[in-house]
Design a protein around this motif. Structure first.
Motif, PDB file in Angstrom:
ATOM      1  N   ASP A  12       0.330  13.318  -3.126  1.00 48.16           N
ATOM      2  CA  ASP A  12      -0.553  12.155  -3.263  1.00 48.16           C
ATOM      3  C   ASP A  12      -1.211  11.810  -1.931  1.00 48.16           C
ATOM      4  O   ASP A  12      -2.399  11.473  -1.887  1.00 48.16           O
ATOM      5  CB  ASP A  12       0.236  10.935  -3.766  1.00 48.16           C
ATOM      6  CG  ASP A  12       0.859  11.155  -5.129  1.00 48.16           C
ATOM      7  OD1 ASP A  12       0.252  11.867  -5.952  1.00 48.16           O
ATOM      8  OD2 ASP A  12       1.960  10.612  -5.361  1.00 48.16           O
ATOM      9  N   VAL A  13      -0.436  11.882  -0.847  1.00 48.31           N
ATOM     10  CA  VAL A  13      -0.969  11.574   0.484  1.00 48.31           C
ATOM     11  C   VAL A  13      -2.030  12.604   0.868  1.00 48.31           C
ATOM     12  O   VAL A  13      -3.092  12.253   1.390  1.00 48.31           O
ATOM     13  CB  VAL A  13       0.162  11.515   1.541  1.00 48.31           C
ATOM     14  CG1 VAL A  13      -0.407  11.300   2.936  1.00 48.31           C
ATOM     15  CG2 VAL A  13       1.153  10.407   1.190  1.00 48.31           C
ATOM     16  N   GLY A  18      -7.131  13.714   2.309  1.00 47.73           N
ATOM     17  CA  GLY A  18      -7.846  14.961   2.563  1.00 47.73           C
ATOM     18  C   GLY A  18      -7.219  15.788   3.669  1.00 47.73           C
ATOM     19  O   GLY A  18      -7.792  16.786   4.097  1.00 47.73           O
ATOM     20  N   LEU A  19      -6.049  15.374   4.147  1.00 45.41           N
ATOM     21  CA  LEU A  19      -5.355  16.100   5.204  1.00 45.41           C
ATOM     22  C   LEU A  19      -4.350  17.079   4.607  1.00 45.41           C
ATOM     23  O   LEU A  19      -3.765  16.805   3.556  1.00 45.41           O
ATOM     24  CB  LEU A  19      -4.598  15.128   6.121  1.00 45.41           C
ATOM     25  CG  LEU A  19      -5.433  14.106   6.877  1.00 45.41           C
ATOM     26  CD1 LEU A  19      -4.529  13.142   7.630  1.00 45.41           C
ATOM     27  CD2 LEU A  19      -6.406  14.784   7.814  1.00 45.41           C
ATOM     28  N   ALA A  20      -4.137  18.195   5.301  1.00 43.73           N
ATOM     29  CA  ALA A  20      -3.135  19.175   4.884  1.00 43.73           C
ATOM     30  C   ALA A  20      -1.752  18.710   5.329  1.00 43.73           C
ATOM     31  O   ALA A  20      -1.607  17.899   6.244  1.00 43.73           O
ATOM     32  CB  ALA A  20      -3.441  20.536   5.508  1.00 43.73           C
ATOM     33  N   VAL A  51      -0.537   3.947   4.186  1.00 41.35           N
ATOM     34  CA  VAL A  51      -1.546   5.012   4.124  1.00 41.35           C
ATOM     35  C   VAL A  51      -2.935   4.389   3.976  1.00 41.35           C
ATOM     36  O   VAL A  51      -3.883   4.795   4.663  1.00 41.35           O
ATOM     37  CB  VAL A  51      -1.250   6.006   2.981  1.00 41.35           C
ATOM     38  CG1 VAL A  51      -2.385   7.006   2.806  1.00 41.35           C
ATOM     39  CG2 VAL A  51       0.074   6.731   3.235  1.00 41.35           C
ATOM     40  N   ASN A  52      -3.054   3.385   3.123  1.00 47.75           N
ATOM     41  CA  ASN A  52      -4.345   2.700   2.952  1.00 47.75           C
ATOM     42  C   ASN A  52      -4.800   2.043   4.249  1.00 47.75           C
ATOM     43  O   ASN A  52      -5.978   2.113   4.610  1.00 47.75           O
ATOM     44  CB  ASN A  52      -4.262   1.660   1.837  1.00 47.75           C
ATOM     45  CG  ASN A  52      -4.189   2.288   0.471  1.00 47.75           C
ATOM     46  OD1 ASN A  52      -4.521   3.453   0.274  1.00 47.75           O
ATOM     47  ND2 ASN A  52      -3.729   1.516  -0.497  1.00 47.75           N
ATOM     48  N   ASP A  53      -3.868   1.407   4.962  1.00 48.93           N
ATOM     49  CA  ASP A  53      -4.206   0.775   6.245  1.00 48.93           C
ATOM     50  C   ASP A  53      -4.665   1.818   7.262  1.00 48.93           C
ATOM     51  O   ASP A  53      -5.625   1.591   8.006  1.00 48.93           O
ATOM     52  CB  ASP A  53      -3.010  -0.003   6.804  1.00 48.93           C
ATOM     53  CG  ASP A  53      -2.691  -1.256   6.019  1.00 48.93           C
ATOM     54  OD1 ASP A  53      -3.522  -1.687   5.192  1.00 48.93           O
ATOM     55  OD2 ASP A  53      -1.590  -1.808   6.236  1.00 48.93           O
TER      56      ASP A  53
END
Length: 64
Positions: A12-13, A18-20, A51-53
């Motif tokens: 999900d992260v 968009g990071l690997a 993660v949103n922050d």
């Protein structure tokens, strides 16, 4: 009613940022990404709000 906190799995992260996987862990180890939470021997999660922050911070830094 307040929103409830959610756990995000690594997949999900990755999808959200968009990071690997390797980039997430490198940035996390460098203190540049939210820390994971270990729920068991083979399960780690991230807090959705953190993660949103982080994402909002990246947008703000790159829009100056």
């Amino acid at each position: 009613m307040a929103d409830k906190e959610r756990f995000l799995k690594l997949e999900d992260v990755e999808n959200r940022t968009g990071l690997a996987k390797t980039t997430i862990y490198k940035r996390m180890n460098a203190g540049q990404f939210p820390q994971r939470i270990k729920l068991g021997d083979r399960r780690v999660v991230w807090l959705e709000s953190e993660v949103n922050d982080w994402m909002a911070e990246q947008i703000s830094k790159n829009r100056d």
